[in-house]
Motif scaffolding. Structure first.
Motif, mmCIF file in Angstrom:
data_model
loop_
_atom_site.group_PDB
_atom_site.id
_atom_site.type_symbol
_atom_site.label_atom_id
_atom_site.label_comp_id
_atom_site.label_asym_id
_atom_site.label_seq_id
_atom_site.Cartn_x
_atom_site.Cartn_y
_atom_site.Cartn_z
ATOM 1 N N HIS A 243 -51.726 30.414 45.516
ATOM 2 C CA HIS A 243 -51.183 29.402 44.610
ATOM 3 C C HIS A 243 -52.336 28.653 43.970
ATOM 4 N N ILE A 244 -52.037 28.007 42.865
ATOM 5 C CA ILE A 244 -53.016 27.168 42.193
ATOM 6 C C ILE A 244 -52.803 25.742 42.679
ATOM 7 N N ALA A 245 -53.797 25.227 43.388
ATOM 8 C CA ALA A 245 -53.638 23.952 44.086
ATOM 9 C C ALA A 245 -53.765 22.774 43.131
ATOM 10 N N ILE A 246 -52.683 22.489 42.435
ATOM 11 C CA ILE A 246 -52.658 21.386 41.489
ATOM 12 C C ILE A 246 -51.293 20.688 41.646
ATOM 13 N N PRO A 247 -51.244 19.370 41.691
ATOM 14 C CA PRO A 247 -52.359 18.440 41.516
ATOM 15 C C PRO A 247 -52.967 17.955 42.822
ATOM 16 N N ALA A 248 -52.623 18.568 43.968
ATOM 17 C CA ALA A 248 -53.156 18.098 45.242
ATOM 18 C C ALA A 248 -54.671 18.244 45.284
ATOM 19 N N ARG A 249 -55.329 17.373 46.059
ATOM 20 C CA ARG A 249 -56.783 17.463 46.192
ATOM 21 C C ARG A 249 -57.137 18.764 46.902
ATOM 22 N N ALA A 250 -58.145 19.472 46.369
ATOM 23 C CA ALA A 250 -58.577 20.740 46.951
ATOM 24 C C ALA A 250 -60.094 20.720 47.031
ATOM 25 N N GLY A 251 -60.628 20.050 48.057
ATOM 26 C CA GLY A 251 -62.071 19.949 48.181
ATOM 27 C C GLY A 251 -62.621 18.873 47.274
ATOM 28 N N ASP A 252 -63.911 18.900 47.062
ATOM 29 C CA ASP A 252 -64.572 17.848 46.297
ATOM 30 C C ASP A 252 -64.462 18.046 44.798
ATOM 31 N N ASP A 253 -64.036 19.249 44.370
ATOM 32 C CA ASP A 253 -64.065 19.557 42.950
ATOM 33 C C ASP A 253 -62.880 18.970 42.191
ATOM 34 N N LEU A 254 -61.742 18.801 42.863
ATOM 35 C CA LEU A 254 -60.548 18.349 42.162
ATOM 36 C C LEU A 254 -60.205 16.909 42.527
ATOM 37 N N SER A 255 -59.612 16.214 41.579
ATOM 38 C CA SER A 255 -59.146 14.856 41.782
ATOM 39 C C SER A 255 -57.637 14.882 41.929
ATOM 40 N N GLY A 256 -57.090 13.799 42.390
ATOM 41 C CA GLY A 256 -55.645 13.747 42.484
ATOM 42 C C GLY A 256 -55.220 12.404 43.039
ATOM 43 N N PRO A 257 -53.954 12.038 42.901
ATOM 44 C CA PRO A 257 -52.930 12.736 42.135
ATOM 45 C C PRO A 257 -53.084 12.524 40.632
ATOM 46 N N LEU A 258 -52.191 13.161 39.872
ATOM 47 C CA LEU A 258 -52.230 13.064 38.418
ATOM 48 C C LEU A 258 -51.074 12.233 37.894
ATOM 49 N N VAL A 259 -51.265 11.723 36.676
ATOM 50 C CA VAL A 259 -50.186 11.084 35.943
ATOM 51 C C VAL A 259 -50.018 11.845 34.633
ATOM 52 N N SER A 260 -48.774 12.113 34.260
ATOM 53 C CA SER A 260 -48.490 12.813 33.007
ATOM 54 C C SER A 260 -47.404 12.063 32.264
ATOM 55 N N VAL A 261 -47.690 11.724 31.002
ATOM 56 C CA VAL A 261 -46.776 10.902 30.207
ATOM 57 C C VAL A 261 -46.455 11.632 28.913
ATOM 58 N N ALA A 262 -45.155 11.794 28.626
ATOM 59 C CA ALA A 262 -44.733 12.467 27.391
ATOM 60 C C ALA A 262 -43.276 12.125 27.103
ATOM 61 N N PRO A 263 -42.903 12.141 25.819
ATOM 62 C CA PRO A 263 -43.777 12.283 24.654
ATOM 63 C C PRO A 263 -44.337 10.934 24.212
ATOM 64 N N VAL A 264 -45.583 10.940 23.783
ATOM 65 C CA VAL A 264 -46.205 9.766 23.190
ATOM 66 C C VAL A 264 -46.264 9.994 21.683
ATOM 67 N N ALA A 265 -45.685 9.099 20.919
ATOM 68 C CA ALA A 265 -45.621 9.253 19.459
ATOM 69 C C ALA A 265 -46.914 8.741 18.826
ATOM 70 N N PHE A 266 -47.528 9.582 17.998
ATOM 71 C CA PHE A 266 -48.731 9.223 17.251
ATOM 72 C C PHE A 266 -48.373 9.076 15.771
#
Length: 450
Positions: free
Chosen positions: A4-27
């Motif tokens: 599996h692709i370990a996202i968004p959980a922390r997977a060693g020192d290379d990845l950060s977590g958790p994530l925030v995702s916001v949509a839709p943002v109107a421009f």
């Protein structure tokens, strides 16, 4: 254990977590038939986040070609310490505009590049919607990433210049705020490499000039991505951006990879014909490492990733490097331009490179480039310069082959105006009205290589 692709959980020192995702943002969406909507995905805690604008492809799925697609790629980049912005372009299947009565349909290639710059123009929108994330974004470190038609968009933002089939002019959509990019499974050169049907249905792909795409770029291509409906060359077509552009370039040659590169465009996406989580993860890791190094997050990320790939995953992919010197004006030439008044231009008269006649013009040196302009309404030499993009200049009794490109960015025009004002304010023909009325006829000139 299932891969599996370990996202968004922390997977060693290379990845950060958790994530925030916001949509839709109107421009802001001036001169656009529908609102420009964007998804923002970022770590919840990291600071000084470089920005990545992710451009989706033109695939057949309803939502992959929108801000709702490319979750594996967007999430992995965010988990690697970036603020990822995903605009929904006008060619998205979710908008139903592919068959609209518009000269840009179905690809909306010019609008796509404008979307990227528009997002960067209006980052202040995020201050109101997600102020915590906006306060942690580093607007001085920006990259663009695109897959398929999004790779074409990324190439344009990085400086590649397609020819507008409606006008015959080269289109310069280079955004100087973007310092690096990743171009994935993107269209290559046109001409005899393009399938005749693609040439008819997607005429903008007929002629793309990669020689103006100078920033550091990672080109990602699957060696089984033949795209027979678009080209007659085969999988090598998607590597043209690597082979034909100047500057520092890398190619990630994905062995066995097809168009979706193992599944980067969506979780369990029907478009993925080569679903392979190991392959997809390798593409994601390599992409993130390249951007972390190029944007100054981790100077060793790229060298560590490529060494590991060569040591442990050589059967999955190969990395190639190419560095082609970018022709530059010499300091002596720039001083002569700035101090003298003997600059002449001779744009080619046609696509066959028929030499034009030398004409004396005002010229200034600015930021390592030379800028010229014409005060003559509908100047013929400006028309030839921006249409055919090549020609010659004469300075200090020496002739040089050069490339011409129009200056479309308003901020760049302001800088050029000030340079002309400083140099020519005492000229009897100078006036502020002259500057105002000739802003649309400013041309940037760069030397061509041997």
């Amino acid at each position: 254990m299932t891969d599996h692709i370990a996202i968004p959980a922390r997977a060693g020192d290379d990845l950060s977590g958790p994530l925030v995702s916001v949509a839709p943002v109107a421009f802001p969406s001036r001169d656009r038939p529908v609102e420009l909507q964007v998804r923002l995905t970022a770590p919840m805690t990291d600071r000084a986040l470089p920005i990545v604008v992710l451009s989706h492809g033109h695939g057949p799925s309803q939502y992959v070609s929108s801000l709702y697609g490319y979750a594996p790629l967007a999430n992995y980049l965010a988990a690697s310490g970036f603020a990822v912005l995903q605009p929904t372009h006008l060619d998205s299947a979710t908008l139903g505009l592919r068959h609209a009565d518009s000269p840009e349909a179905p690809l909306y290639w010019r609008s796509r590049a404008r979307d990227v710059s528009s997002v960067l123009d209006h980052l202040g929108v995020l201050d109101k919607v997600v102020p915590d994330v906006a306060a942690r974004m580093d607007t001085g470190r920006i990259a663009v990433v695109g897959h398929s038609m999004g790779g074409h968009t990324a190439s344009m933002v990085l400086g590649a210049q397609p020819r507008d089939p409606a006008t015959g002019h080269r289109v310069n959509a280079r955004d100087e705020r973007v310092s690096a990019g990743v171009v994935m499974a993107a269209p290559g050169r046109g001409g005899d490499a393009l399938h005749p049907r693609a040439a008819r249905h997607y005429p903008v792909l007929n002629d793309t000039d990669f020689t103006t795409m100078a920033p550091p770029t990672l080109v990602v291509a699957g060696d089984q991505d033949h795209a027979h409906h678009l080209n007659v060359v085969g999988a090598a077509w998607q590597t043209d951006a690597f082979h034909l552009s100047p500057g520092l370039k890398f190619l990630l040659d994905v062995h066995g990879g097809e168009h979706s590169l193992g599944g980067i465009s969506g979780y369990d996406s029907a478009e993925t014909t080569d679903e392979n989580l190991t392959r997809a993860l390798l593409v994601l890791e390599t992409t993130a490492a390249f951007l972390r190094t190029q944007l100054g997050v981790d100077d060793r990320a790229w060298s560590v990733a490529t060494a590991r790939l060569a040591r442990e995953h050589a059967a999955l992919a190969t990395v190639h490097e190419r560095r082609k010197d970018i022709p530059r004006w010499t300091d002596a030439q720039l001083r002569r331009v700035q101090q003298g008044d003997d600059f002449h231009v001779a744009p080619d008269r046609d696509a066959d490179r028929t030499p034009g006649r030398f004409i004396w013009v005002w010229a200034v040196a600015l930021g390592g480039d030379v800028y010229v302009r014409s005060a003559t309404r509908n100047s013929r030499w400006v028309h030839s310069a921006v249409t055919y993009g090549r020609g010659a200049v004469a300075v200090a009794d020496r002739e040089l082959r050069v490339e011409f490109s129009p200056v479309d960015d308003e901020a760049a025009k302001d800088r050029a105006d000030e340079a002309f004002r400083v140099k020519y304010s005492k000229d009897p023909y100078f006036s502020e009205d002259l500057l105002k009325n000739s802003r649309h006829q400013i041309v940037r000139i760069r030397p061509l290589g041997p």
